[in-house]
Enzyme design. Structure first.
Site, PDB file in Angstrom:
ATOM      1  N   ASP A 350       3.256  -2.767  -2.274  1.00 50.38           N
ATOM      2  CA  ASP A 350       2.881  -2.322  -0.934  1.00 50.38           C
ATOM      3  C   ASP A 350       1.566  -1.549  -1.036  1.00 50.38           C
ATOM      4  O   ASP A 350       1.296  -0.891  -2.038  1.00 50.38           O
ATOM      5  CB  ASP A 350       3.986  -1.422  -0.366  1.00 50.38           C
ATOM      6  CG  ASP A 350       3.592  -0.805   0.963  1.00 50.38           C
ATOM      7  OD1 ASP A 350       3.067  -1.523   1.820  1.00 50.38           O
ATOM      8  OD2 ASP A 350       3.808   0.407   1.136  1.00 50.38           O
ATOM      9  N   LYS A 351       0.725  -1.664  -0.027  1.00 41.48           N
ATOM     10  CA  LYS A 351      -0.572  -0.980  -0.055  1.00 41.48           C
ATOM     11  C   LYS A 351      -0.476   0.433   0.501  1.00 41.48           C
ATOM     12  O   LYS A 351      -0.794   1.405  -0.179  1.00 41.48           O
ATOM     13  CB  LYS A 351      -1.610  -1.785   0.732  1.00 41.48           C
ATOM     14  CG  LYS A 351      -2.986  -1.096   0.808  1.00 41.48           C
ATOM     15  CD  LYS A 351      -3.964  -1.933   1.597  1.00 41.48           C
ATOM     16  CE  LYS A 351      -3.658  -1.917   3.089  1.00 41.48           C
ATOM     17  NZ  LYS A 351      -3.941  -0.589   3.714  1.00 41.48           N
TER      18      LYS A 351
END
Length: 533
Positions: A350-351
């Site tokens: 996930d960013k």
């Protein structure tokens, strides 16, 4: 502060929460609680804006279960014995049986040393794996118990604070700034501008504006405003719960390490079985060996034909790895997952909040100016057009870009402020300057929305410059926020202005964490060939 409340009209719905099964209620082909008319939701769930009674809630808990993810309770004895149920252990167990039950005759006692040695190895391997997984499981349980969330729910016509696990479909809940949404629901009242941070579910760093009738998801966070909602899904029947169930089902598959050990064990079983048959044919019919001498040779083949210490060595090695990970505050729920993680070649991350700080900032060096204002003055104007209280992520970012957040209202008198509206996609302030008494309007928002609003000093060169700058920001992963200024000669709050004039473009981005580059470099050095964020 504005307040929006849906008006509900019950219409005919085939069935209700009392007559339908849980599976029927959440069959989207029959009832889509996330999109159907709010009045139909109330009718289907047999509730009202006053909430449920305690008796009805208790009945629904019996039907729907508690509002928490299902956890499989494993019998400790079966869990322990499970570590001795694999092909390698089967061969060791067969050798133990032969050494104690079949190794007799010729006046000699059974082969106690081999039996004891094999049993001790089996018990050591099972004990190490069992203790590691039990300790990890207890740590997870303690963590979940400490994090048990509470919520505000209307029961018996009164607002009460209780554990979120007690929620059932049909409950009416209240949420405010900072609250975690305890269950999937539909908003029935929105007090002021309500925005929800769904980054935990979607990875999107910007909060989503919500109005009465919109759906909210369990696990998201209220970033602005207050709201009331009717619960439509709990536990595994929430968006988050369904995703967690898919992950949980995936964990039931046999891991990579178990697969390798099973192949080694099966190979050993087949080869040893073949050689035992050959050995029996050669020793007894051909060479007329005595029974005990032949059994001793078979026992040697059983023990020598398998890597008897391998399971124990693996368990000890993995246990050391679990301890090292625990020092970094990682909980290992299955020790075999350590080897599986070591075999990873593609990593999906996930960013927002993982690779980045989940905190927007203004990239001051690349601010674009289209008028006589410099970068600092453009930030000051955009801060005027931002809330100073109950801020969303963008307003917080801009106001805190000033040397002192108090400068957001310094030397001006606020006459009217229009908060962000998802329809017009901008904010606007009308203020009087204390320095010269002039009344000005400043608006900030989506670049092309602001550009369309501007009527003064707008040229083809300016339009092209804005479009090129927005494209450049997009290539660099920056958000573009345009700022325009208008003058009100009459000095009246509702007075007509001379026309909006584009003055600047703010680049906003979510910066990476300080350790992101080091983490990615280390992962690549460890053999991660692809990285997806």
């Amino acid at each position: 502060m504005t307040e929006k409340t849906e008006t509900y009209q019950n219409t005919a719905v085939s069935g209700n929460v009392t007559s339908l099964t849980v599976e029927e209620l959440y069959d989207k082909d029959k009832f889509d609680l996330s999109t159907m008319e709010p009045g139909d939701v109330f009718e289907l769930l047999q509730t009202s804006s006053s909430g449920l009674t305690s008796e009805e809630a208790a009945r629904r808990i019996e039907k729907f279960g508690h509002n928490k993810l299902e956890s499989k309770e494993v019998n400790p004895l079966l869990q322990f014995l499970g570590f001795m149920w694999n092909p390698l252990s089967w061969v060791m167990e067969a050798a133990a049986i032969v050494s104690i039950a079949l190794s007799n005759g010729d006046g000699k006692p059974p082969d106690y040393p081999d039996f004891i040695g094999i049993v001790l190895l089996l018990l050591a391997n099972a004990t190490i794996g069992f203790l590691e997984e039990r300790q990890a499981g207890n740590a997870v349980k303690a963590l979940m118990a400490a994090l048990a969330p509470e919520c505000k729910v209307r029961r018996d016509g009164e607002w009460k604070t209780m554990e979120a696990a007690e929620l059932v479909p049909g409950d009416v809940i209240s949420m405010k700034l900072g609250d975690v949404v305890p269950a999937d629901g539909r908003l029935i009242a929105a007090h002021g501008q309500v925005s929800i941070d769904q980054a935990a579910l979607t990875g999107e760093s910007m909060p989503v504006s919500k109005e009465a009738g919109d759906e909210v998801f369990s696990g998201s966070t209220v970033k602005q405003g207050e709201a009331e909602a009717i619960v439509i899904g709990t536990g595994t029947n929430t968006f988050f719960g369904r995703a967690a169930k898919l992950v949980g089902d995936a964990n039931d598959d046999v891991g990579h390490l178990q697969t390798i050990l099973a192949k080694i064990g099966n190979f050993c079983l087949c080869v040893i079985s073949l050689f035992i048959v050959l050995e029996i044919l050669v020793m007894y019919p051909a060479f007329k060996y005595r029974y005990r001498r032949g059994i001793d040779n078979i026992l040697v083949l059983l023990i020598g034909g398998i890597p008897i210490a391998m399971p124990t060595v693996l368990s000890v090695t993995l246990a050391i790895g679990a301890k090292q990970l625990a020092e970094h505050k990682a909980i290992v729920t299955r020790i075999t997952a350590i080897e599986e993680m070591a075999a990873v070649t593609i990593l999906c991350s996930d960013k927002t909040g993982t690779l980045t700080l989940n905190k927007l900032i203004v990239d001051k060096p690349t601010i674009k100016c289209y008028a006589e204002f410099n970068g600092d003055e453009i930030i000051q104007l955009s801060a005027y057009a931002s809330r100073t209280e109950n801020q969303d992520a963008i307003d917080f970012c801009i106001v805190n870009s000033l040397a002192d957040p108090k400068l957001a209202r310094d030397n001006i008198e606020e006459l009217e402020f229009k908060p962000f509206n998802p329809v017009v996609k901008r904010t606007e302030i009308t203020y009087r300057s204390k320095a010269d008494g002039k009344v000005l309007r400043v608006t900030k928002g989506m670049s092309h929305t602001i550009l369309d609003l501007c009527t003064r000093d707008k040229t083809e060169e300016q339009i092209k410059a804005l479009n090129d700058d927005v494209d450049e920001f997009a290539r660099r992963g920056l958000r573009a926020l345009a700022i325009a200024v208008d003058e009100v000669p009459s000095g009246e709050t509702e007075g007509e202005g001379l026309g909006m004039r584009l003055v600047g473009l703010l680049p906003i981005y979510d910066p990476p964490r300080s350790d992101t580059k080091e983490t990615i470099d280390r992962a690549i050095a460890l053999g991660i060939s692809s990285w997806y964020g």
